[in-house]
Design a protein around this motif. Structure first.
Motif, PDB file in Angstrom:
ATOM      1  N   MET A   1      -2.663  17.751   1.647  1.00  0.00           N
ATOM      2  CA  MET A   1      -3.616  18.856   1.587  1.00  0.00           C
ATOM      3  C   MET A   1      -5.039  18.331   1.398  1.00  0.00           C
ATOM      4  O   MET A   1      -5.243  17.310   0.753  1.00  0.00           O
ATOM      5  CB  MET A   1      -3.282  19.798   0.417  1.00  0.00           C
ATOM      6  CG  MET A   1      -1.962  20.517   0.540  1.00  0.00           C
ATOM      7  SD  MET A   1      -1.673  21.654  -0.823  1.00  0.00           S
ATOM      8  CE  MET A   1      -2.797  22.980  -0.395  1.00  0.00           C
ATOM      9  N   ASP A  72      -8.203  22.813   2.967  1.00  0.00           N
ATOM     10  CA  ASP A  72      -7.055  23.704   2.765  1.00  0.00           C
ATOM     11  C   ASP A  72      -7.201  24.494   1.468  1.00  0.00           C
ATOM     12  O   ASP A  72      -6.762  25.638   1.378  1.00  0.00           O
ATOM     13  CB  ASP A  72      -5.762  22.882   2.694  1.00  0.00           C
ATOM     14  CG  ASP A  72      -5.514  22.094   3.964  1.00  0.00           C
ATOM     15  OD1 ASP A  72      -5.514  22.717   5.049  1.00  0.00           O
ATOM     16  OD2 ASP A  72      -5.347  20.859   3.874  1.00  0.00           O
ATOM     17  N   VAL A  73      -7.823  23.839   0.484  1.00  0.00           N
ATOM     18  CA  VAL A  73      -8.029  24.460  -0.827  1.00  0.00           C
ATOM     19  C   VAL A  73      -9.475  24.255  -1.248  1.00  0.00           C
ATOM     20  O   VAL A  73      -9.994  23.142  -1.179  1.00  0.00           O
ATOM     21  CB  VAL A  73      -7.102  23.845  -1.904  1.00  0.00           C
ATOM     22  CG1 VAL A  73      -7.343  24.511  -3.261  1.00  0.00           C
ATOM     23  CG2 VAL A  73      -5.637  23.973  -1.495  1.00  0.00           C
ATOM     24  N   ASN A  90     -11.337  27.533   6.905  1.00  0.00           N
ATOM     25  CA  ASN A  90      -9.945  27.575   7.336  1.00  0.00           C
ATOM     26  C   ASN A  90      -8.997  27.357   6.162  1.00  0.00           C
ATOM     27  O   ASN A  90      -7.832  27.007   6.336  1.00  0.00           O
ATOM     28  CB  ASN A  90      -9.698  26.508   8.408  1.00  0.00           C
ATOM     29  CG  ASN A  90     -10.452  26.816   9.693  1.00  0.00           C
ATOM     30  OD1 ASN A  90     -10.285  27.880  10.274  1.00  0.00           O
ATOM     31  ND2 ASN A  90     -11.296  25.884  10.128  1.00  0.00           N
ATOM     32  N   ALA A  91      -9.500  27.565   4.960  1.00  0.00           N
ATOM     33  CA  ALA A  91      -8.706  27.337   3.757  1.00  0.00           C
ATOM     34  C   ALA A  91      -7.615  28.391   3.600  1.00  0.00           C
ATOM     35  O   ALA A  91      -7.716  29.507   4.115  1.00  0.00           O
ATOM     36  CB  ALA A  91      -9.607  27.335   2.522  1.00  0.00           C
ATOM     37  N   SER A  92      -6.599  28.009   2.855  1.00  0.00           N
ATOM     38  CA  SER A  92      -5.528  28.948   2.511  1.00  0.00           C
ATOM     39  C   SER A  92      -5.690  29.473   1.091  1.00  0.00           C
ATOM     40  O   SER A  92      -5.194  30.557   0.768  1.00  0.00           O
ATOM     41  CB  SER A  92      -4.166  28.263   2.632  1.00  0.00           C
ATOM     42  OG  SER A  92      -3.922  27.838   3.956  1.00  0.00           O
ATOM     43  N   TYR A  93      -6.397  28.693   0.260  1.00  0.00           N
ATOM     44  CA  TYR A  93      -6.546  29.061  -1.147  1.00  0.00           C
ATOM     45  C   TYR A  93      -7.965  28.791  -1.636  1.00  0.00           C
ATOM     46  O   TYR A  93      -8.588  27.803  -1.253  1.00  0.00           O
ATOM     47  CB  TYR A  93      -5.570  28.270  -2.026  1.00  0.00           C
ATOM     48  CG  TYR A  93      -4.123  28.416  -1.623  1.00  0.00           C
ATOM     49  CD1 TYR A  93      -3.357  29.481  -2.065  1.00  0.00           C
ATOM     50  CD2 TYR A  93      -3.529  27.475  -0.766  1.00  0.00           C
ATOM     51  CE1 TYR A  93      -2.033  29.626  -1.681  1.00  0.00           C
ATOM     52  CE2 TYR A  93      -2.209  27.616  -0.373  1.00  0.00           C
ATOM     53  CZ  TYR A  93      -1.464  28.697  -0.828  1.00  0.00           C
ATOM     54  OH  TYR A  93      -0.155  28.837  -0.435  1.00  0.00           O
ATOM     55  N   LYS A 112      -9.158  37.361   5.736  1.00  0.00           N
ATOM     56  CA  LYS A 112      -8.763  36.124   6.427  1.00  0.00           C
ATOM     57  C   LYS A 112      -7.418  35.587   5.939  1.00  0.00           C
ATOM     58  O   LYS A 112      -6.960  34.535   6.380  1.00  0.00           O
ATOM     59  CB  LYS A 112      -9.838  35.049   6.227  1.00  0.00           C
ATOM     60  CG  LYS A 112     -11.116  35.311   7.000  1.00  0.00           C
ATOM     61  CD  LYS A 112     -11.859  34.017   7.291  1.00  0.00           C
ATOM     62  CE  LYS A 112     -11.120  33.129   8.250  1.00  0.00           C
ATOM     63  NZ  LYS A 112     -11.882  31.933   8.651  1.00  0.00           N
ATOM     64  N   GLY A 113      -6.801  36.314   4.997  1.00  0.00           N
ATOM     65  CA  GLY A 113      -5.511  35.873   4.484  1.00  0.00           C
ATOM     66  C   GLY A 113      -5.609  34.722   3.507  1.00  0.00           C
ATOM     67  O   GLY A 113      -4.629  33.991   3.276  1.00  0.00           O
ATOM     68  N   ILE A 114      -6.792  34.537   2.908  1.00  0.00           N
ATOM     69  CA  ILE A 114      -6.994  33.469   1.924  1.00  0.00           C
ATOM     70  C   ILE A 114      -6.661  34.007   0.536  1.00  0.00           C
ATOM     71  O   ILE A 114      -7.190  35.046   0.119  1.00  0.00           O
ATOM     72  CB  ILE A 114      -8.444  32.957   1.938  1.00  0.00           C
ATOM     73  CG1 ILE A 114      -8.812  32.439   3.336  1.00  0.00           C
ATOM     74  CG2 ILE A 114      -8.651  31.876   0.886  1.00  0.00           C
ATOM     75  CD1 ILE A 114     -10.285  32.070   3.486  1.00  0.00           C
ATOM     76  N   LYS A 115      -5.785  33.336  -0.162  1.00  0.00           N
ATOM     77  CA  LYS A 115      -5.424  33.746  -1.523  1.00  0.00           C
ATOM     78  C   LYS A 115      -6.472  33.236  -2.512  1.00  0.00           C
ATOM     79  O   LYS A 115      -6.827  32.059  -2.483  1.00  0.00           O
ATOM     80  CB  LYS A 115      -4.046  33.203  -1.909  1.00  0.00           C
ATOM     81  CG  LYS A 115      -2.886  33.845  -1.167  1.00  0.00           C
ATOM     82  CD  LYS A 115      -1.571  33.253  -1.638  1.00  0.00           C
ATOM     83  CE  LYS A 115      -0.383  33.942  -0.980  1.00  0.00           C
ATOM     84  NZ  LYS A 115      -0.209  35.324  -1.468  1.00  0.00           N
ATOM     85  N   HIS A 335       6.901  29.052  -4.970  1.00  0.00           N
ATOM     86  CA  HIS A 335       6.534  30.327  -4.327  1.00  0.00           C
ATOM     87  C   HIS A 335       6.871  31.533  -5.210  1.00  0.00           C
ATOM     88  O   HIS A 335       7.061  32.648  -4.708  1.00  0.00           O
ATOM     89  CB  HIS A 335       7.176  30.475  -2.949  1.00  0.00           C
ATOM     90  CG  HIS A 335       6.586  29.527  -1.944  1.00  0.00           C
ATOM     91  ND1 HIS A 335       5.343  29.719  -1.385  1.00  0.00           N
ATOM     92  CD2 HIS A 335       7.064  28.364  -1.425  1.00  0.00           C
ATOM     93  CE1 HIS A 335       5.083  28.730  -0.552  1.00  0.00           C
ATOM     94  NE2 HIS A 335       6.099  27.888  -0.557  1.00  0.00           N
TER      95      HIS A 335
END
Length: 343
Positions: A1, A72-73, A90-93, A112-115, A335
């Motif tokens: 990551m 990613d983070v 483009n991060a996820s978190y 954007k679906g980023i947590k 998860h």
């Protein structure tokens, strides 16, 4: 990551980077960026503006525009992460090393679906300690006595001399009963006070564990000798303590705030203090920070004021990124649902 860590004058990128490598391993790829306002005063002003107006009010470093693209983070503390930065990312978190996420555009992240993750309870010990200290300082004139003695004055008379008493037997009202409120209640248990709590979301069975009783906001304001605020500032809670609530307080009661200034109507509180309608106030947070030099609080004899120090301990700053990243790693490994994510 791939991690992007964004430091600031309070929590450096080096500290954040060290935490990433300890929790995710030495091979974790980390890019460091630091938010460096021109001065400490500008940092505190921008931080205050972001708290009130959102991330668009800040001035993040230009290099973030490119840095967010490959992460990613994203881990930040006070640096604002605006809609523009999120749309370029483009991060996820996004992890925030604070209990609040006012410096992140959460709506843009959700689109954007980023947590977005906060660090719950990270400064609870520090703030709860400081809250008790402010209660005692205001009740017993600790700070005002120190100030007078430094000036060479052996001062024995204060604004509250006519009703100054002990903590024992006093009714303390807590507004909000989350991490900090619970710790304040726990630490007050040795003072032999009567504890009442206003929190619409708390179960009465929980209060029994702390020997506390539930109260409406009206009941709490009218019955308490000391009112301490521990709620989160939102559109719903802004001005929670207004003219009506302050008018119902005892003339000998103290208002303590280590949460957010916006929870209190400034004009109503200034009127009550200037005209000695209440016993006094102990404040660590203000409507504009730093507190303006010409603000009436500077000249009042019935207040204890401190420059937003409650959560600012080295222990808090040093442990916060580790708490956040451990929770993120736990989520990635299992998860399992985490309350630390903003929904």
């Amino acid at each position: 990551m791939k991690f992007l860590v964004i430091g600031d004058p309070m929590l450096s990128s080096k500290t954040l980077s060290a935490a990433v490598h300890e929790i995710f391993g030495s091979n974790a790829e980390v890019k460091e960026v630091n938010w460096k306002p021109k001065s400490e005063e500008e940092f505190w002003y921008l931080r205050s503006q972001v708290e009130k107006l959102g991330p668009g009010a800040g001035k993040p470093p230009e290099e973030l525009n490119e840095a967010v693209e490959d992460a990613d983070v994203i881990v930040t503390h006070h640096t604002p992460v605006s809609e523009k930065l999120i749309n370029a990312s483009n991060a996820s978190y996004i992890g925030v090393c604070r209990g609040g996420v006012e410096n992140v555009d959460v709506k843009a992240a959700a689109k954007k679906g980023i947590k977005v993750m906060r660090t719950m309870g990270r400064n609870a010990e520090a703030v709860s300690d400081f809250t008790i200290a402010l209660m005692l300082a205001q009740l017993r004139n600790v700070a005002k006595g120190h100030e007078a003695l430094i000036k060479g004055e052996w001062k024995k008379k204060y604004a509250n001399s006519g009703f100054m008493g002990d903590m024992a037997g006093k009714t303390v009202g807590l507004i909000g009963f989350g991490y900090i409120g619970k710790l304040v209640a726990k630490k007050l248990s040795g003072f032999d006070v009567n504890l009442i709590v206003y929190d619409p979301f708390i179960n009465e069975d929980v209060l029994k564990e702390y020997n506390a009783k539930v109260a409406s906001l009206e009941e709490l304001c009218s019955q308490s000798d000391i009112i301490s605020i521990h709620a989160r500032l939102s559109q719903e809670t802004k001005g929670l303590i207004g003219k009506k609530e302050i008018s119902s307080m005892k003339s000998t009661a103290y208002l303590v705030n280590t949460a957010r200034a916006g929870l209190i109507d400034e004009a109503a509180l200034m009127d009550a203090l200037e005209n000695h309608k209440i016993g006094g106030a102990a404040l660590d947070v203000f409507w504009t920070e730093p507190l303006q030099e010409d603000h009436p609080l500077h000249k009042m004899d019935n207040v204890t004021i401190t420059p937003h120090l409650a959560g600012a301990t080295n222990d808090t700053f040093n442990k916060t990124p580790y708490l956040l990243l451990r929770e993120l790693k736990k989520y990635l490994d299992t998860h399992e649902e985490s309350k630390w994510f903003i929904k």
